[in-house]
Design a protein around this motif. Structure first.
Motif, PDB file in Angstrom:
ATOM      1  N   SER A 160       0.822  -1.208   0.000  1.00 43.69           N
ATOM      2  CA  SER A 160       0.000   0.000   0.000  1.00 43.69           C
ATOM      3  C   SER A 160       0.862   1.268   0.000  1.00 43.69           C
ATOM      4  O   SER A 160       1.929   1.307   0.611  1.00 43.69           O
ATOM      5  N   TRP A 161       0.365   2.281  -0.702  1.00 43.07           N
ATOM      6  CA  TRP A 161       0.945   3.623  -0.706  1.00 43.07           C
ATOM      7  C   TRP A 161       2.348   3.662  -1.308  1.00 43.07           C
ATOM      8  O   TRP A 161       3.102   4.595  -1.060  1.00 43.07           O
ATOM      9  N   SER A 162       2.693   2.686  -2.122  1.00 44.64           N
ATOM     10  CA  SER A 162       3.985   2.720  -2.795  1.00 44.64           C
ATOM     11  C   SER A 162       3.851   3.376  -4.162  1.00 44.64           C
ATOM     12  O   SER A 162       2.805   3.303  -4.810  1.00 44.64           O
ATOM     13  N   TYR A 177       4.725   1.860   1.269  1.00 48.09           N
ATOM     14  CA  TYR A 177       5.099   3.242   1.613  1.00 48.09           C
ATOM     15  C   TYR A 177       6.387   3.727   0.971  1.00 48.09           C
ATOM     16  O   TYR A 177       6.940   4.742   1.401  1.00 48.09           O
ATOM     17  N   VAL A 178       6.894   3.066  -0.052  1.00 52.67           N
ATOM     18  CA  VAL A 178       8.205   3.429  -0.596  1.00 52.67           C
ATOM     19  C   VAL A 178       8.087   4.002  -2.004  1.00 52.67           C
ATOM     20  O   VAL A 178       7.055   3.875  -2.682  1.00 52.67           O
ATOM     21  N   GLN A 196       1.260  12.136   3.165  1.00 51.17           N
ATOM     22  CA  GLN A 196       0.837  13.285   3.960  1.00 51.17           C
ATOM     23  C   GLN A 196      -0.395  13.954   3.353  1.00 51.17           C
ATOM     24  O   GLN A 196      -1.297  14.386   4.070  1.00 51.17           O
ATOM     25  N   HIS A 197      -0.409  14.047   2.035  1.00 54.27           N
ATOM     26  CA  HIS A 197      -1.496  14.761   1.363  1.00 54.27           C
ATOM     27  C   HIS A 197      -2.805  13.982   1.402  1.00 54.27           C
ATOM     28  O   HIS A 197      -3.870  14.554   1.593  1.00 54.27           O
ATOM     29  N   ILE A 201      -0.994  11.206   7.410  1.00 51.34           N
ATOM     30  CA  ILE A 201      -0.084  10.516   8.310  1.00 51.34           C
ATOM     31  C   ILE A 201       0.797  11.531   9.032  1.00 51.34           C
ATOM     32  O   ILE A 201       1.172  12.565   8.473  1.00 51.34           O
ATOM     33  N   SER A 202       1.139  11.266  10.265  1.00 48.65           N
ATOM     34  CA  SER A 202       1.875  12.232  11.074  1.00 48.65           C
ATOM     35  C   SER A 202       3.363  12.197  10.737  1.00 48.65           C
ATOM     36  O   SER A 202       3.900  11.197  10.245  1.00 48.65           O
ATOM     37  N   GLU A 203       4.027  13.311  11.049  1.00 49.80           N
ATOM     38  CA  GLU A 203       5.480  13.382  10.856  1.00 49.80           C
ATOM     39  C   GLU A 203       6.195  12.326  11.685  1.00 49.80           C
ATOM     40  O   GLU A 203       7.193  11.743  11.256  1.00 49.80           O
ATOM     41  N   LYS A 204       5.709  12.069  12.876  1.00 52.68           N
ATOM     42  CA  LYS A 204       6.346  11.083  13.745  1.00 52.68           C
ATOM     43  C   LYS A 204       6.319   9.696  13.115  1.00 52.68           C
ATOM     44  O   LYS A 204       7.350   8.997  13.081  1.00 52.68           O
TER      45      LYS A 204
END
Length: 256
Positions: A160-162, A177-178, A196-197, A201-204
């Motif tokens: 997901s989110w790659s 996520y990559v 983020q957009h 998702i948080s910076e942490k």
């Protein structure tokens, strides 16, 4: 809403408010849900099950027979969810064997000349760029982006989110996520801007994800050892657990 110049088999099941434009071909053993739009010269072939609100553009072929030497003419299916955009010249094959399915989820955008082979499974909110090819038995989890002319080899999985950048050829699994790019394909960081957009998702958590991948890609460890160090050193969250589980489940290894 069905043009007299289109062919619709009497056995096809057509939902409410469906538009079928001239010269489209709708085969027998086809189901098209409410509010779909089928444009000219589209072929929707036997075994295709389509949900609601899909828009299929000119010359797309849905439910094509598999380009697989193991295919012997069995009845199989292509199952498409809701609110997908399937652009011009897209070809999606149904599964190879009876009882099996090629599956496209919801709200995906498949651009011009995308080819999706037999037994592929695509989640929700994915984008496949112009000319991308997804070979048989591949899996794309939710929110994957393939840029133009990406090639996924058979049995590849994408987390997901790659984001896979244009022209890359992928023969192993792409973890979540990559950003992956180049030939040979390699890791180019975390897909932070998109996450983020669209994912809030948080910076942490992004820092934790980056630290996890630093151990995998820059730590000079085996994947087994890197995953152990992630569990020991990186604060656990749903995202970190997803990375660990995906990598441990990989049968052919991850892109490194």
């Amino acid at each position: 809403m069905i043009s007299p110049l289109a062919y619709v088999a009497p056995e096809a099941k057509i939902g409410k408010n469906v538009t079928i434009q001239p010269f489209a071909y709708i085969d027998k053993n086809v189901e098209i849900g409410d509010d779909c739009v089928i444009m000219p010269f589209v072929s929707v072939l036997a075994g295709t099950r389509m949900g609601k609100g899909n828009k299929v553009y000119q010359h797309a072929v849905l439910g094509a027979e598999p380009q697989d030497f193991h295919y012997t003419g069995e009845d199989s299916e292509l199952v498409i969810g809701n609110n997908n955009h399937i652009r011009e010249n897209v070809v999606i094959s149904r599964a190879t064997h009876s009882g099996c399915q090629t599956v496209i989820g919801n709200e995906n955008f498949l651009m011009d000349r995308v080819h999706i082979c037999h037994d592929v499974r695509i989640g929700d909110h994915c984008v496949a760029g112009i000319g991308s090819t997804i070979a048989g038995d591949c899996v794309l989890n939710d929110c994957v982006i393939l840029s133009g002319n990406v090639s996924l080899y058979q049995h590849s999985r994408v987390g997901s989110w790659s984001l896979i950048q244009g022209g890359s050829r992928i023969s192993k699994d792409v973890p979540p996520y990559v950003i992956i790019s180049g030939n040979p394909a390699g890791y180019h960081g975390v897909n932070a801007t998109v996450m983020q957009h669209h994912h809030n998702i948080s910076e942490k958590i992004l820092r934790h994800i980056a630290n996890a991948y630093r151990l995998i890609y820059q730590g000079n460890f085996s994947l087994f050892d890197a995953l152990q160090k992630i569990e020991e050193q990186v604060p656990m969250s749903d995202e970190i657990r997803t990375i660990i589980d995906f990598c441990r489940d990989s049968k052919q290894g991850i892109v490194r």
